[in-house]
Design an enzyme around this catalytic site. Structure first.
Site, PDB file in Angstrom:
ATOM      1  CG  HIS A  42      -0.195  -0.083   2.101  1.00  0.00           C
ATOM      2  ND1 HIS A  42       0.063  -1.017   2.697  1.00  0.00           N
ATOM      3  CD2 HIS A  42       0.528   0.969   3.291  1.00  0.00           C
ATOM      4  CE1 HIS A  42       0.939  -0.279   3.930  1.00  0.00           C
ATOM      5  NE2 HIS A  42       1.394   0.286   4.239  1.00  0.00           N
ATOM      6  CG  HIS A 128       7.371   4.796   1.300  1.00  0.00           C
ATOM      7  ND1 HIS A 128       7.409   6.240   1.633  1.00  0.00           N
ATOM      8  CD2 HIS A 128       7.184   4.265   1.570  1.00  0.00           C
ATOM      9  CE1 HIS A 128       6.762   6.059   2.828  1.00  0.00           C
ATOM     10  NE2 HIS A 128       6.669   4.589   2.743  1.00  0.00           N
TER      11      HIS A 128
HETATM   12  P1  2AM Z   1       6.664   2.471   6.093  1.00  0.00           P
HETATM   13  O1  2AM Z   1       5.692   1.305   4.659  1.00  0.00           O
HETATM   14  O2  2AM Z   1       6.873   3.575   5.066  1.00  0.00           O
HETATM   15  O3  2AM Z   1       6.822   1.654   7.191  1.00  0.00           O
HETATM   16  C1  2AM Z   1       1.543   0.820   8.199  1.00  0.00           C
HETATM   17  O4  2AM Z   1       2.745   0.715   9.784  1.00  0.00           O
HETATM   18  C2  2AM Z   1       1.668   1.359   7.425  1.00  0.00           C
HETATM   19  O5  2AM Z   1       2.315   3.152   8.209  1.00  0.00           O
HETATM   20  C3  2AM Z   1       2.968   1.250   6.513  1.00  0.00           C
HETATM   21  O6  2AM Z   1       3.575   1.755   5.751  1.00  0.00           O
HETATM   22  C4  2AM Z   1       4.667   1.968   7.799  1.00  0.00           C
HETATM   23  O7  2AM Z   1       5.081   2.899   6.688  1.00  0.00           O
HETATM   24  C5  2AM Z   1       3.543   3.642   7.992  1.00  0.00           C
HETATM   25  N1  2AM Z   1       3.654   4.407   9.584  1.00  0.00           N
HETATM   26  C6  2AM Z   1       4.569   5.176   9.664  1.00  0.00           C
HETATM   27  N2  2AM Z   1       4.908   5.945  10.440  1.00  0.00           N
HETATM   28  C7  2AM Z   1       5.352   4.525  11.466  1.00  0.00           C
HETATM   29  C8  2AM Z   1       5.044   4.013  13.227  1.00  0.00           C
HETATM   30  N3  2AM Z   1       6.067   4.727  13.283  1.00  0.00           N
HETATM   31  N4  2AM Z   1       5.123   3.045  12.676  1.00  0.00           N
HETATM   32  C9  2AM Z   1       4.711   2.207  11.988  1.00  0.00           C
HETATM   33  N5  2AM Z   1       4.770   2.392  10.921  1.00  0.00           N
HETATM   34  C10 2AM Z   1       4.496   3.896  10.255  1.00  0.00           C
END
Ligand code: 2AM
Length: 182
Positions: A42, A128
């Site tokens: 996603h 991203h």
């Molecule tokens: P990421 O894909 O760049 O890891 C679910 O966890 C989504 O929320 C993920 O896509 C994650 O991004 C994003 N996310 C952003 N900040 C986060 C955090 N502090 N902890 C976990 N997930 C985070």
């Protein structure tokens, strides 16, 4: 009452998941680190984290009334890494088309989330799709450079509010609500 760990994201159709998975399978080396399973791919617009029901319900009400803009075409692009390919902890695929629309959507959702009473997000938004998480950090420069731009595109016509469930193995993302771009 707690709603759990919540985030708002753009999801993708199965054909696009297959296209990305097929593209990566044609690369000579495997995806470095701990790959995110394709069903979990996603593009996060806003990570909210542990959420109480009062601001959560307020956010849903605001999203329901909001004009989220028109549907738009999203095309994935080249690979990259956070904080950078030489010392990567997150391997991702970026967006070639639709980046500006994703940034606008993220900024709009940020206002709604702030109005609902959540703490503002201080970090800048970088659209991203996370492909793998890497612990400890690795130099993924060679891998990133070996993967041609990802030939996958789709129409973004809604956004999804997810709850994440963590346990043994990969996270499970439960769709809570969906809001249309009209
Ligand atoms: P990421 O894909 O760049 O890891 C679910 O966890 C989504 O929320 C993920 O896509 C994650 O991004 C994003 N996310 C952003 N900040 C986060 C955090 N502090 N902890 C976990 N997930 C985070």
């Amino acid at each position: 009452m707690s709603v759990g760990r919540v985030f708002v994201a753009v999801t993708m159709p199965d054909e696009a998941r297959h296209a990305v998975a097929h593209h990566l399978s044609e690369v000579d080396s495997p995806v470095p680190g701990r790959p995110v399973p394709p069903e979990n791919w996603h593009i996060t617009l806003r990570f909210i984290g542990k959420t109480e029901s009062v601001p959560y319900e307020k956010m849903l009400g605001l999203l329901d009334q909001a004009d989220l803009g028109s549907p738009f075409r999203l095309r994935l692009g080249s690979l990259g890494a956070f904080p950078g390919p030489k010392r990567a902890s997150v391997l991702w695929v970026g967006t070639e088309t639709g980046s500006a629309e994703l940034c606008d959507l993220a900024a709009f959702i940020e206002e709604i989330v702030d109005d609902a009473g959540f703490m503002p997000e201080e970090r800048p938004f970088h659209p991203h799709l996370t492909l793998a998480r890497i612990r400890p950090h690795l130099d993924v420069t060679a891998y990133v450079e070996s993967v041609p731009p990802v030939p996958a595109s789709w129409d973004v016509s809604d956004i999804v509010v997810y709850r994440s469930h963590w346990g043994r193995g990969p996270a499970r993302y439960e769709e809570l609500e969906r809001f249309e771009l009209t």
